[in-house]
Design an enzyme around this catalytic site. Structure first.
Site, mmCIF file in Angstrom:
data_model
loop_
_atom_site.group_PDB
_atom_site.id
_atom_site.type_symbol
_atom_site.label_atom_id
_atom_site.label_comp_id
_atom_site.label_asym_id
_atom_site.label_seq_id
_atom_site.Cartn_x
_atom_site.Cartn_y
_atom_site.Cartn_z
ATOM 1 N N GLU A 95 -6.122 -8.249 0.520
ATOM 2 C CA GLU A 95 -6.636 -7.646 1.834
ATOM 3 C C GLU A 95 -7.966 -7.327 1.580
ATOM 4 O O GLU A 95 -8.411 -6.480 0.685
ATOM 5 C CB GLU A 95 -5.785 -6.445 2.447
ATOM 6 C CG GLU A 95 -4.401 -6.972 3.068
ATOM 7 C CD GLU A 95 -3.938 -5.755 3.690
ATOM 8 O OE1 GLU A 95 -4.683 -4.835 4.433
ATOM 9 O OE2 GLU A 95 -2.724 -5.766 3.824
ATOM 10 N N GLU B 9 0.663 -1.270 0.052
ATOM 11 C CA GLU B 9 -0.005 -0.006 -0.014
ATOM 12 C C GLU B 9 0.909 1.214 0.080
ATOM 13 O O GLU B 9 0.767 2.103 0.921
ATOM 14 C CB GLU B 9 -1.020 -0.051 1.269
ATOM 15 C CG GLU B 9 -2.006 -1.109 1.025
ATOM 16 C CD GLU B 9 -2.959 -0.849 2.330
ATOM 17 O OE1 GLU B 9 -2.778 -0.012 3.000
ATOM 18 O OE2 GLU B 9 -3.994 -1.782 2.100
HETATM 19 C C1 BGC Z 1 -2.942 -2.597 5.800
HETATM 20 C C2 BGC Z 1 -2.998 -3.473 7.455
HETATM 21 C C3 BGC Z 1 -3.918 -2.840 8.162
HETATM 22 C C4 BGC Z 1 -5.325 -2.922 7.524
HETATM 23 C C5 BGC Z 1 -6.475 -2.414 8.299
HETATM 24 C C6 BGC Z 1 -4.602 -2.089 5.522
HETATM 25 O O1 BGC Z 1 -4.335 -0.858 5.036
HETATM 26 O O2 BGC Z 1 -2.215 -3.085 4.936
HETATM 27 O O3 BGC Z 1 -1.741 -3.500 7.890
HETATM 28 O O4 BGC Z 1 -4.049 -3.477 9.527
HETATM 29 O O5 BGC Z 1 -5.409 -2.148 6.401
HETATM 30 O O6 BGC Z 1 -6.239 -1.139 8.793
#
Ligand code: BGC
Length: 429
Positions: free
Chosen positions: A331, A182
């Site tokens: 994610e 990110e």
């Molecule tokens: C990140 C994680 C974070 C998650 C929730 C993502 O943007 O890569 O490290 O825990 O969001 O906020």
């Protein structure tokens, strides 16, 4: 009638973690920052969060909430954690290597730590899980931070040297590499909004970091390919779904175009020709107004107050199709300590992903964030993202109910539409 939405054969199912958030015992620019800022963050929590959040999570007012410390002790318990992931039918897993462990001093590499990550990768392979290895999830070794961290013109050179070493050491058992996690979160939170270390609010720094991080990615891409010709290399890209607050307003629509350009497209375009796949990370739906910034209605929200709007992923996938590359969702997740909304969130997200696949978008895998409850950066430990709950006193692991529902989806490589309907009701509430 009950119907099953089938996913393509070979679809990857899993969850993600990152080193600093789960391993414990790290030493990088974040650990230093945490020590200096814990007291301030604990104090500010009292006025920043809403009263329902403060009464539900009183630990947010304590200093220790903001110190990563032992985190989830995953460094010592990764085998147990991967046993759980395997029992949940995951066939892939995403994690990150902590650069500061591998290279604690400039140019000095720690063989013991390299062996540690060899153990992690082997443990995944032994359990039939495809490793997705991320090389940088925001933490810098202290020697690099002293040189200016992400802003330093030397960042790409050092990052590429580290990436090359990792490819040499692990290229025999790793097919998928994520270079940078990110970049847009770093550019925005560290260099524009001044929330995360090094807390700058400076647009020329932000522009410089677009440059250093994209250069670092491109150099690492080349180094990894020089070692492993068949490796698949990408970077993890957070993309938000932007809509005009007032759909008829020319200016609000213009604001959407600007947000899309700087947020979603610019970095992608800067790395063109250096991505074997796209890795999408989705959390946010933003209604943009030219004069008022972001104006969300936030009807159904997570414990962090973030709006739940999984449909956004579908629109983003349709746009990303245009890049002509395979797509993995690396994610997508929510903070939900009571585990009341997680099943619905996952099911609804997968419904939208499935629709995109049916319309020709080449999505090849889904990784829920996160396998474990973890240290949520400047928010600390109280937001609970895990499929697996962590008791931070005993370090006990407890599989949440939603994790079992997700496990069924992984096992069937498909989703019953009635779970999706059942769960939609929970989301609507
Ligand atoms: C990140 C994680 C974070 C998650 C929730 C993502 O943007 O890569 O490290 O825990 O969001 O906020």
């Amino acid at each position: 009638m009950e119907k099953e939405l089938k996913f393509p054969e070979g679809f990857l199912w899993g969850a993600s973690t990152s080193a600093h958030q789960v391993e414990g015992g790290t030493k990088n620019q974040w650990t230093e920052w945490e020590k200096k800022n814990a007291e301030r963050l604990a104090k500010e929590a009292g006025s920043y969060w809403q009263s329902w959040q403060r009464s539900k999570f009183p630990e947010m007012m304590k200093n220790e909430n903001y110190i990563s410390g032992r985190a989830a002790d995953h460094y010592n318990r990764y085998e147990e954690d991967f046993d759980i992931a395997k029992s949940l039918n995951h066939n892939a897993h995403r994690f990150s290597i902590e650069w500061s462990r591998i290279e604690p001093e400039n140019g000095k590499f720690d063989e013991k730590e390299i062996e540690h990550y060899r153990g992690v990768i082997t443990a995944l392979r032994e359990r039939g899980m495809e490793p997705f290895v991320c090389l940088w999830h925001w933490t810098n070794p202290l020697w690099l931070e002293e040189k200016g961290g992400c802003e330093s013109s030397e960042f790409p050179k050092y990052f590429a040297r580290y990436a090359k070493l990792m490819a040499e050491k692990f290229g025999d058992s790793v097919n998928f590499w994520l270079t940078i996690n990110e970049p847009m979160s770093v550019i925005s939170n560290c260099y524009l909004q001044g929330i995360w270390p090094p807390q700058k609010k400076n647009s020329s720094s932000a522009l410089r970091v677009y440059g250093t991080l994209s250069e670092a990615h491109k150099k690492a891409y080349k180094e990894i390919h020089a070692v492993s010709e068949n490796a698949k290399v990408g970077f993890a890209h957070i993309v938000s779904y932007f809509e005009a607050y007032n759909k008829d307003s020319y200016l609000d629509n213009l604001a959407v175009k600007i947000a899309e350009y700087f947020g979603n497209k610019k970095f992608l375009n800067m790395t063109k020709g250096h991505n074997d796949f796209l890795a999408l990370q989705y959390y946010f739906h933003n209604r943009v107004s030219f004069f008022g910034g972001v104006k969300n209605e936030n009807e159904s929200v997570t414990d962090l107050g973030w709006e739940i709007y999984q449909e956004g992923m579908y629109h983003l996938l349709k746009w990303m199709k245009g890049y002509g590359l395979p797509i993995y969702i690396t994610e997508n997740g929510l903070a939900d300590a009571d585990d009341k909304k997680r099943t619905a969130f996952i099911a609804d997200g997968l419904k939208w992903i499935h629709k995109a696949i049916e319309e020709g978008v080449p999505v090849r895998g889904y990784f829920y964030w996160s396998l474990l409850d973890n240290f949520e950066w400047d928010k600390g430990f109280w937001p609970r993202f895990g499929l697996v709950e962590i008791d931070y006193v005993t370090m006990g692991r407890k599989v949440r109910k939603s994790a079992l529902e997700y496990a069924e989806i992984c096992r069937k490589n498909g989703l019953e539409t009635d779970i999706e309907k059942k769960s939609q009701k929970t989301l609507d509430r």
